[in-house]
Design an enzyme around this catalytic site. Structure first.
Site, mmCIF file in Angstrom:
data_model
loop_
_atom_site.group_PDB
_atom_site.id
_atom_site.type_symbol
_atom_site.label_atom_id
_atom_site.label_comp_id
_atom_site.label_asym_id
_atom_site.label_seq_id
_atom_site.Cartn_x
_atom_site.Cartn_y
_atom_site.Cartn_z
ATOM 1 N N SER A 35 -8.535 17.378 22.491
ATOM 2 C CA SER A 35 -7.344 16.985 21.937
ATOM 3 C C SER A 35 -6.990 15.773 22.129
ATOM 4 O O SER A 35 -6.010 15.036 22.007
ATOM 5 C CB SER A 35 -6.051 17.825 22.048
ATOM 6 O OG SER A 35 -5.969 18.107 23.566
ATOM 7 N N HIS A 168 25.308 16.675 -11.759
ATOM 8 C CA HIS A 168 24.181 17.076 -12.845
ATOM 9 C C HIS A 168 23.849 15.624 -13.304
ATOM 10 O O HIS A 168 23.224 15.503 -14.414
ATOM 11 C CB HIS A 168 24.594 17.889 -13.937
ATOM 12 C CG HIS A 168 25.252 19.037 -13.773
ATOM 13 N ND1 HIS A 168 24.719 20.326 -13.411
ATOM 14 C CD2 HIS A 168 26.532 19.393 -13.517
ATOM 15 C CE1 HIS A 168 25.638 21.306 -13.145
ATOM 16 N NE2 HIS A 168 26.633 20.714 -13.200
ATOM 17 N N SER A 290 4.382 -6.290 -9.234
ATOM 18 C CA SER A 290 3.418 -5.567 -10.128
ATOM 19 C C SER A 290 2.220 -6.492 -10.172
ATOM 20 O O SER A 290 2.265 -7.811 -10.062
ATOM 21 C CB SER A 290 3.798 -5.084 -11.230
ATOM 22 O OG SER A 290 2.876 -4.924 -12.269
ATOM 23 N N LYS A 296 7.986 -7.655 -12.964
ATOM 24 C CA LYS A 296 8.543 -6.683 -12.037
ATOM 25 C C LYS A 296 8.842 -6.986 -10.755
ATOM 26 O O LYS A 296 8.329 -7.865 -10.061
ATOM 27 C CB LYS A 296 7.462 -5.400 -11.946
ATOM 28 C CG LYS A 296 7.027 -4.956 -13.409
ATOM 29 C CD LYS A 296 8.198 -3.874 -13.752
ATOM 30 C CE LYS A 296 7.566 -2.535 -13.145
ATOM 31 N NZ LYS A 296 8.563 -1.453 -13.356
ATOM 32 N N GLU A 303 10.910 3.804 -2.410
ATOM 33 C CA GLU A 303 10.095 5.160 -2.828
ATOM 34 C C GLU A 303 9.395 5.737 -1.696
ATOM 35 O O GLU A 303 8.874 6.835 -1.671
ATOM 36 C CB GLU A 303 9.290 4.478 -3.995
ATOM 37 C CG GLU A 303 10.121 4.271 -5.440
ATOM 38 C CD GLU A 303 9.240 3.717 -6.303
ATOM 39 O OE1 GLU A 303 9.609 3.778 -7.499
ATOM 40 O OE2 GLU A 303 8.652 2.965 -5.849
HETATM 41 N N1 ARG Z 1 -4.951 20.799 25.262
HETATM 42 C C1 ARG Z 1 -4.089 22.024 25.604
HETATM 43 C C2 ARG Z 1 -2.898 22.199 24.551
HETATM 44 O O1 ARG Z 1 -2.477 21.182 24.180
HETATM 45 C C3 ARG Z 1 -3.952 22.274 26.923
HETATM 46 C C4 ARG Z 1 -3.349 23.465 27.454
HETATM 47 C C5 ARG Z 1 -4.115 24.577 28.206
HETATM 48 N N2 ARG Z 1 -5.171 24.984 27.667
HETATM 49 C C6 ARG Z 1 -6.004 25.993 27.879
HETATM 50 N N3 ARG Z 1 -7.185 26.160 27.300
HETATM 51 N N4 ARG Z 1 -5.366 27.098 28.646
HETATM 52 O O2 ARG Z 1 -2.405 23.158 24.416
#
Ligand code: ARG
Length: 485
Positions: A35, A168, A290, A296, A303
């Site tokens: 992650s 409305h 545009s 335009k 938006e």
């Molecule tokens: N990267 C994990 C999270 O964000 C860390 C938490 C602990 N991970 C684990 N396998 N116990 O949730």
């Protein structure tokens, strides 16, 4: 890269958990579980959390003073490397926590392994997230104040201007433009309160010390860690703590509600800036052209504000779906909380960043708004109320004026053009004052009930918001440590 000469040669060569494994992880599994690309923005908070944890461990004599000092020095160096963009990650760094710990080992050697005493990544990640959110939510509150200030200044600039109010999307009753602006402001002030509540609520409880799920056998002092990090309280139950993401849901739902407000305002700005309405002009600096139609000027920024707020709903639903049905305590699914959270926080901040100057640049067209009040009989309720004041039941008055509107529409007239004699053809109770009562300015000034569009009420509301928004009281921006900056 600086290395500690005193440290052993082989420092943390593989995974933190390699003792239990007889073969290395499949690189595909490593990529899949990592992650780091998402959670690297938590690094500052991870280090602050680790600093506080180290201090607490040392004060509780779980670490020797020298050990604590070396860990703190190493953490400082990791942070310095990060700030100087010199901190390199490698494949075994599964997430931001492992990156910091691996680098700490490289810098100070095996004593780094003592940092994780009485702690798990399960309580560590929740702590990091809360520290991050304490900082970011304070910024969101600041952004919301900016938006409200811009709306308030517009209201003050156009105090007495009249526009049609719609139900409305059909003309309903005339209102002050300032009342319309304050209506949007009210929604953002509720958002502000909602976010402020979070700072005092779930974001003010320290998770650290819950460890993996059951607490720890080491004599830690959670209150001390809480104090060091600026939390008022500690969480109550270790099992709940590591699996609880309600605080993330609360931020995401507050963000989604705020997104609804952003997109409703944006929608009205799009409609009111069209040639058919021409109530307002979005400054050229906040419009685009545009590629094919030379004439335009499109309100693309507005938006995109409307469109991008859709993500805020999506992010809330994403996490609700991840959490639903999870067994208690930590499950890896919880790692999926970060992308939606970071995206909502960033989307909100970007929205405020663009909306505030764009609002300040709006130009309103008084004539067009008044003209629009002349179509669609927005003063019909005033005529009915006139009869009510003569004792006619409202339902009867409603029908009488309905017939008068039909007759006036056939002649292409407005109700303000009818003579007293004409009014009396519809009902004998009409008085000479009817002419005045259906005048646009009277229709507005008569709405003097609390919260109504009557000028005195709107002036009072403006004054109240001015005191709140410009009253000299600065919004607290909390550093992750909890100290004010
Ligand atoms: N990267 C994990 C999270 O964000 C860390 C938490 C602990 N991970 C684990 N396998 N116990 O949730």
């Amino acid at each position: 890269m600086p290395n500690n000469k005193k440290g052993p040669k082989k420092v943390m060569p593989g995974k933190a958990w390699e003792g239990r494994f007889t073969k290395p992880a499949d690189p595909r599994a490593e990529d899949y579980t990592s992650s780091l690309a998402v959670d690297l923005c938590l690094l500052e908070y991870d280090i602050r959390g680790s600093q506080a944890h180290t201090r607490m461990l040392a004060r509780c004599k779980i670490l020797k003073p020298g050990e604590g000092r070396r860990i703190l020095g190493g953490l400082d160096q990791v942070w310095a490397e990060r700030k100087a963009s010199r901190l390199k990650s490698c494949r075994q760094d599964e997430d931001v926590h492992m990156l910091v710990e691996r680098r700490l080992h490289e810098i100070i050697g095996t004593v780094a392994g003592k940092l994780h005493t009485a702690r798990s990544r399960n309580d560590q990640v929740v702590t990091d997230l809360k520290l991050y959110l304490r900082h970011e939510v304070a910024k969101i509150v600041q952004g919301l104040s900016g938006v409200q200030q811009a709306l308030l200044k517009l209201a003050e600039k156009h105090m007495q201007w009249i526009m049609p109010g719609y139900t409305h999307l059909q003309v309903a009753q005339p209102v002050l433009l300032s009342h319309w602006l304050l209506a949007h402001l009210e929604a953002f002030s509720r958002d502000e309160k909602r976010f402020q509540q979070l700072l005092k609520g779930s974001l003010d409880e320290l998770p650290l010390g819950a460890a993996a799920l059951a607490g720890t056998s080491h004599p830690i002092d959670r209150q001390m860690t809480a104090k060091l990090l600026g939390f008022s309280r500690v969480t109550a139950n270790s099992m709940d703590t590591v699996g609880d993401r309600d605080f993330v849901l609360e931020v995401l739902s507050s963000a989604a509600i705020c997104g609804v407000h952003l997109s409703r305002l944006a929608e009205e700005l799009v409609i009111f800036s069209s040639a058919e309405y021409s109530f307002l002009t979005v400054d050229q600096g906040f419009a685009t052209g545009s590629s094919i139609m030379p004439q335009k000027r499109n309100p693309d920024i507005v938006e995109l504000l409307r469109g991008r707020s859709g993500r805020l709903n999506g992010n809330l639903v994403t996490l609700l779906t991840v959490l639903k049905g999870l067994p208690l305590t930590y499950n890896r699914d919880l790692q999926e909380d970060k992308e939606p959270l970071f995206d909502s926080v960033n989307t909100l901040k970007q929205s405020f960043f663009i909306l505030t100057p764009m609002l300040s640049s709006l130009r309103f067209n008084k004539m067009r708004m008044e003209e629009a009040c002349g179509r669609g009989f927005p003063n019909a309720t005033e005529a009915a109320d006139h009869l009510v004041r003569q004792g006619v039941p409202f339902r009867e008055a409603h029908a009488v004026v309905g017939r008068a509107v039909t007759a006036a529409a056939q002649k292409g007239l407005g109700l303000e053009n009818l003579s007293l004699a004409e009014w009396r053809k519809f009902h004998p109770a009409f008085q000479p004052g009817i002419k005045q009562d259906v005048a646009l300015s009277k229709a507005v000034s008569a709405k003097s009930s609390q919260g109504g569009t009557g000028p005195a009420r709107v002036r009072a509301a403006v004054a109240q918001h001015r005191r709140r928004l410009f009253g000299g009281k600065k919004i607290k921006l909390l550093r992750p440590s909890g100290r004010r900056i």
